[in-house]
Scaffold this motif. Structure first.
Motif, mmCIF file in Angstrom:
data_model
loop_
_atom_site.group_PDB
_atom_site.id
_atom_site.type_symbol
_atom_site.label_atom_id
_atom_site.label_comp_id
_atom_site.label_asym_id
_atom_site.label_seq_id
_atom_site.Cartn_x
_atom_site.Cartn_y
_atom_site.Cartn_z
ATOM 1 N N ASP A 149 -13.697 34.788 49.093
ATOM 2 C CA ASP A 149 -12.331 35.466 48.900
ATOM 3 C C ASP A 149 -11.188 34.663 48.980
ATOM 4 N N SER A 151 -8.123 32.152 47.579
ATOM 5 C CA SER A 151 -7.397 31.852 46.411
ATOM 6 C C SER A 151 -6.509 30.628 46.719
ATOM 7 N N ARG A 158 -10.651 33.938 42.733
ATOM 8 C CA ARG A 158 -11.105 33.809 43.877
ATOM 9 C C ARG A 158 -12.388 32.843 44.234
#
Length: 359
Positions: A149, A151, A158
């Motif tokens: 998850d 970024s 992601r």
């Protein structure tokens, strides 16, 4: 010898950069022969690198070479090579922190480092800078995971987070500032010449007639700016003890401006003749560290910061955070990156001049 040379290779994205990763044992040990192969592989000498796998941009014309560690306290050696696009030149004087993000995953999957638990710590010796960096790589179920998850600005989507800690980012001040000065003047322009993760020349953007908020493309197209930056950079290289840097990519020029989106400072980083589309990881570490030293161009612009601190640096595609903290009496820099394995197989190179003569 007329046949093409087949070399095992993994194409990887590391941070906001991309390039082939090689095991050191799969390339010639002689630097000249090695560089000839890299130039052929990447297709250098043509602006599109049409006869190779380079992407026609400095951030996609990079090579990582990884092998067993040669120094105590490290798990692997990592040699970075910046391969010039339109010239037959390979520069191994700089480091690349973005490509560094993929070294840990590559080393684990190549069998150089065993996976241990849900996250594996890989201690990387950067051969270029002789610095040690820790990479914490997600390895659930004993395998590298690229999905997650996290970024980073400059990369879509992601991915799994990879935490990098530069252990030697800010050690001795006399080593950080090769001239012994935190602020000096070249051709009536105030500069900070700093060697922290990457040799850099830091300049206030407005002192060169630009705002520092221009797009990377606009700055790369500003011929007058690039010409002036190069004159300053060549002079800076001499002062920093780097010699004649006209055919080298260090020191890197950096333009700074006041932050406008909640960070500490806004940066435009050059590579050195094009503006980076986002920001180099090593550049971010150097800029952040310069903010905790009095009288640098950075500290004069944004105010002196005190570690521990999280320094926010704005760049053309967003921002990047650098965490500065003290460990064992020295400042270390932490930064979050991501990486992805893109392709594996063999890349083909033309026989080098030396190989042809030997045959």
């Amino acid at each position: 010898m007329n046949d093409l040379i087949s070399i095992p290779c993994v194409l990887m994205r590391g941070g906001t950069s991309k390039g082939p990763f090689f095991l050191a044992s799969d390339l010639p040990s002689d630097p000249a022969r090695r560089d000839e192969i890299l130039l052929s592989v990447m297709g250098s000498g043509h602006p599109l690198q049409i006869d190779g796998i380079g992407g026609g941009n400095p951030v996609t014309s990079k090579v990582a070479i990884v092998g067993p560690a040669s120094v105590p306290g490290a798990d692997v050696d990592y040699l970075f090579a910046q391969v010039r696009i339109d010239q037959q030149l390979v520069d191994t004087s700089p480091n690349c922190g973005n490509m560094l993000a993929a070294v840990g995953p590559f080393a684990i999957e190549a069998g150089l480092v065993p996976a241990k638990g849900p996250a594996t710590l890989v201690r990387i010796h950067n051969v270029n800078s002789r610095q040690l960096i820790e990479a914490e790589v997600p390895t659930p179920n004993g395998k590298v995971s690229y999905l997650g998850d996290a970024s980073i600005d400059g990369v879509p989507g992601r991915a799994a987070p990879i935490a990098l800690t530069f252990l030697d980012a800010a050690n001795r001040m006399d080593e950080m500032f090769p001239t012994g000065e935190a602020n000096e003047t070249i051709d009536d322009v105030n500069v900070t010449l700093i060697d922290c993760a990457m040799p850099m020349m830091i300049v206030r953007a407005e002192d060169l007639g630009v705002t520092g908020y221009e797009s990377a493309a606009a700055l790369s197209a500003n011929a007058a700016l690039l010409e002036r930056l190069e004159r300053l950079r060549v002079a800076a290289g001499g002062r920093m003890g780097l010699g004649d840097v006209r055919d080298r990519v260090i020191p890197k020029p950096v333009l700074l401006a006041p932050a406008v989106h909640g960070g500490h400072v806004s940066a435009r980083y050059f590579m050195p003749h094009d503006c980076h589309p986002s920001l180099a990881t090593t550049g971010a570490v150097g800029i952040a560290t310069s903010l905790i030293v009095a009288d640098t161009v950075s500290a004069r612009l944004a105010g002196l910061q005190v570690a521990p601190a999280v320094i926010g640096i704005e760049h053309p595609m967003g921002h990047i955070d650098v965490k500065l903290q003290e460990r064992d009496g020295r400042i270390v820099a932490g930064i979050l990156r991501t990486a992805r394995r893109l392709f594996e197989g063999c890349v083909f190179a033309k026989p080098t001049t030396r190989m042809v003569h030997a045959a």
